[in-house]
Design a protein around this motif. Structure first.
Motif, PDB file in Angstrom:
ATOM      1  N   UNK A   1       0.834  -1.207   0.000  1.00 35.30           N
ATOM      2  CA  UNK A   1       0.000   0.000   0.000  1.00 35.30           C
ATOM      3  C   UNK A   1       0.873   1.263   0.000  1.00 35.30           C
ATOM      4  N   UNK A   2       1.946   1.282   0.799  1.00 35.79           N
ATOM      5  CA  UNK A   2       2.828   2.453   0.837  1.00 35.79           C
ATOM      6  C   UNK A   2       3.488   2.674  -0.521  1.00 35.79           C
ATOM      7  N   UNK A   3       3.825   1.586  -1.199  1.00 33.92           N
ATOM      8  CA  UNK A   3       4.438   1.708  -2.526  1.00 33.92           C
ATOM      9  C   UNK A   3       3.476   2.355  -3.510  1.00 33.92           C
ATOM     10  N   UNK A   4       2.226   1.918  -3.469  1.00 28.19           N
ATOM     11  CA  UNK A   4       1.220   2.480  -4.377  1.00 28.19           C
ATOM     12  C   UNK A   4       0.927   3.931  -4.010  1.00 28.19           C
ATOM     13  N   UNK A   5       0.721   4.200  -2.717  1.00 26.28           N
ATOM     14  CA  UNK A   5       0.372   5.550  -2.265  1.00 26.28           C
ATOM     15  C   UNK A   5       1.466   6.559  -2.576  1.00 26.28           C
ATOM     16  N   UNK A   6       2.712   6.136  -2.504  1.00 27.59           N
ATOM     17  CA  UNK A   6       3.828   7.056  -2.752  1.00 27.59           C
ATOM     18  C   UNK A   6       4.195   7.135  -4.228  1.00 27.59           C
ATOM     19  N   UNK A   7       3.703   6.193  -5.041  1.00 28.51           N
ATOM     20  CA  UNK A   7       4.095   6.155  -6.448  1.00 28.51           C
ATOM     21  C   UNK A   7       5.549   5.773  -6.624  1.00 28.51           C
ATOM     22  N   UNK A   8       6.043   4.869  -5.777  1.00 25.10           N
ATOM     23  CA  UNK A   8       7.473   4.540  -5.747  1.00 25.10           C
ATOM     24  C   UNK A   8       7.979   4.068  -7.115  1.00 25.10           C
ATOM     25  N   UNK A   9       9.075   4.673  -7.554  1.00 24.48           N
ATOM     26  CA  UNK A   9       9.721   4.272  -8.800  1.00 24.48           C
ATOM     27  C   UNK A   9      10.816   3.236  -8.542  1.00 24.48           C
ATOM     28  N   UNK A  10      11.396   3.298  -7.336  1.00 25.11           N
ATOM     29  CA  UNK A  10      12.449   2.351  -6.967  1.00 25.11           C
ATOM     30  C   UNK A  10      12.189   1.843  -5.557  1.00 25.11           C
TER      31      UNK A  10
END
Length: 528
Positions: free
Chosen positions: A92-101
């Motif tokens: 969820x944190x990856x999606x919410x932050x829009x993580x590229x890496x």
């Protein structure tokens, strides 16, 4: 200024002095900065740059520490995770932050699988340890770009540098956007208020996860060239703490009240020299007076309290070491201090009016330490930013000298028989009973009173405490607290559930009460 330049300056000024110690390994400022530059150059070569979010999932390590500074130098956004989160929570944190890496420690491979399944923006995965298919080894990147001299990205005051996810006591965690300009102020604020006199001959002990408050606390150490020392193991060890304090002549450390209490109660505190300590900073929750006195008696007037939130990165109030005392009349007992330099506090009622001294209301704050807002969450921003103030959601009051007294979260307050009840008042009195080690009070539905208090008690280890009962505790409250504030139900547990940072969130207590059957989910309230 790009925050990453602080590391560059430290290497220029302090060169071959020790910067970081972790177990048997240590790095000078020159070595540490070289590794940071190599990581930044490697990420840049892989298409990660200004404005990109880098999700980091790791226990404390030199790589975790380096990732923060490399991200800053890139002008990217550091998104550290609590390593105790589950794979779906990290996804969820990856999606919410829009993580590229994503940069992760290899024991969290299942978390990476969850992130890959849900985060469409993820392009690069860097592993500390044994890299899997389609991943790059952290140390391979550092070796490949060894000797790179990376120039920090140009940034503006309001460019984001850190997505600081809230603990999410209700609903989903929200990403508080911290900026380069804001954090430059925060670093200076720490040096001015909490750790005056910090210098290159000092050492700081890191006992909490770098992903949150300890990461903020580490930043001013870099500015002054003070050595940072990390615990060698993955779990908290009181004896190791005191041993390292003696070995490195530690001057400051950051922790939470429950951990500080564990430290001063542990017998190893008397086996090691801790006279080097000047600033033992405790935050994250109020410290009960009994525990405060115990700490002062054991390690002296070196404890410093601060009150803040992730959204204000700890910079709301502080209670300096000299304001602490074991004598009640010599200190503002129960206060979390006065406004930090450059910050302003107001107590406001539900209609937004600013209240006079000694009137309880919502704690509101303004000043350069306040965050830029929640990422992609206009509804939440509209709720907390009103009339130029950030509304904390905490309740409290200011006395006529400007000392702030925290009485609880607005969400912790419950209404019993038409009267507002603040659990901390009962908790403070109950903790003065010698048979009580820990306590948490919360309001639950009650068919008679609307809501009633439930006290969860951890008995002390004494022989007498084994027989501690509800009746004895009610007698202890008598005359010390209005009767409508008395908890109606008492339950006794071996320990209280704690978050990854040593706090005791009320939502964890509530969940456990349901799980044990002490609370009835049909609205019937607590079992008497």
């Amino acid at each position: 200024m790009n925050l990453g330049h602080l590391m560059t300056q430290a290497a220029q000024r302090y060169g071959e002095r020790t910067a970081l110690v972790w177990g048997p390994n240590s790095w000078t400022w020159s070595e540490l900065n070289s590794r940071v530059d190599a990581l930044a150059a490697g990420l840049s070569a892989r298409g990660v740059g200004k404005g990109d979010a880098i999700l980091v999932l790791s226990r404390n390590s030199n790589q975790m520490f380096e990732s923060m500074w490399a991200t800053f130098k890139l002008g990217a956004v550091w998104v550290p995770c609590n390593f105790r989160l589950t794979p779906p929570e990290v996804a969820y944190l990856a999606v919410a932050s829009g993580a590229k890496a994503m940069l992760y420690e290899d024991i969290f491979a299942a978390h990476v699988d969850a992130v890959r399944a849900g985060a469409s923006n993820l392009e690069q995965v860097i592993c500390v340890g044994s890299a899997g298919d389609g991943e790059t080894g952290y140390e391979d990147i550092v070796s490949e770009h060894d000797g790179a001299c990376f120039s920090e990205a140009l940034v503006e005051h309001d460019d984001p540098c850190w997505y600081f996810f809230t603990s999410g006591t209700t609903g989903r965690s929200k990403a508080a956007v911290l900026t380069h300009g804001q954090m430059c102020f925060v670093v200076n604020n720490y040096l001015a208020d909490q750790m005056p006199g910090l210098g290159p001959d000092d050492a700081s002990l890191i006992v909490a996860p770098l992903s949150h408050g300890a990461g903020v606390h580490a930043m001013p150490q870099v500015v002054r060239g003070a050595k940072s020392v990390m615990l060698p193991g993955s779990s908290f060890d009181e004896e190791a703490v005191w041993r390292l304090i003696e070995e490195h002549s530690v001057a400051n450390m950051f922790t939470v009240p429950t951990i500080l209490t564990r430290m001063v109660r542990h017998p190893s505190v008397d086996r090691y020299d801790h006279s080097s300590l000047r600033h033992v900073i405790y935050a994250g929750a109020p410290m009960y007076r009994e525990d405060q006195v115990a700490a002062l008696k054991k390690i002296g007037k070196v404890i410093v309290q601060y009150y803040g939130l992730g959204e204000v990165t700890g910079s709301i109030t502080y209670l300096p070491a000299e304001a602490h005392s074991i004598v009640d009349e010599e200190m503002p007992v129960g206060s979390c201090g006065f406004a930090r330099s450059g910050m302003e506090i107001a107590i406001r009622d539900p209609e937004g009016a600013i209240l006079p001294a000694d009137r309880r209301g919502e704690i509101c704050v303004r000043g350069p330490a306040v965050f830029a807002g929640y990422l992609n969450n206009p509804e939440a921003n509209a709720k907390v930013f009103k009339d130029g103030w950030f509304h904390t959601g905490d309740l409290g009051y200011l006395d006529d000298r400007g000392f702030l007294y925290l009485t609880g979260r607005a969400s912790d307050m419950y209404i019993s028989g038409g009267s507002n009840v603040y659990p901390r008042e009962a908790e403070e009195v109950l903790l003065t009973h010698p048979g009580v080690e820990e306590v948490a009070v919360l309001g639950v539905p009650d068919p008679k009173w609307g809501e009633a208090g439930v006290a969860v008690i951890v008995r002390s280890s004494s022989e007498e405490a084994r027989a501690l009962s509800k009746e004895e505790l009610l007698g202890h409250l008598e005359g010390k607290l209005s009767r409508y504030k008395f908890p109606q139900v008492f339950v006794f547990w071996d320990e209280l559930p704690k978050s990854g940072y040593g706090k005791v969130p009320k939502h964890l207590i509530r969940d456990e009460l349901y799980a044990r059957g002490d609370l009835v989910k049909d609205g019937g309230g607590a079992r008497k």
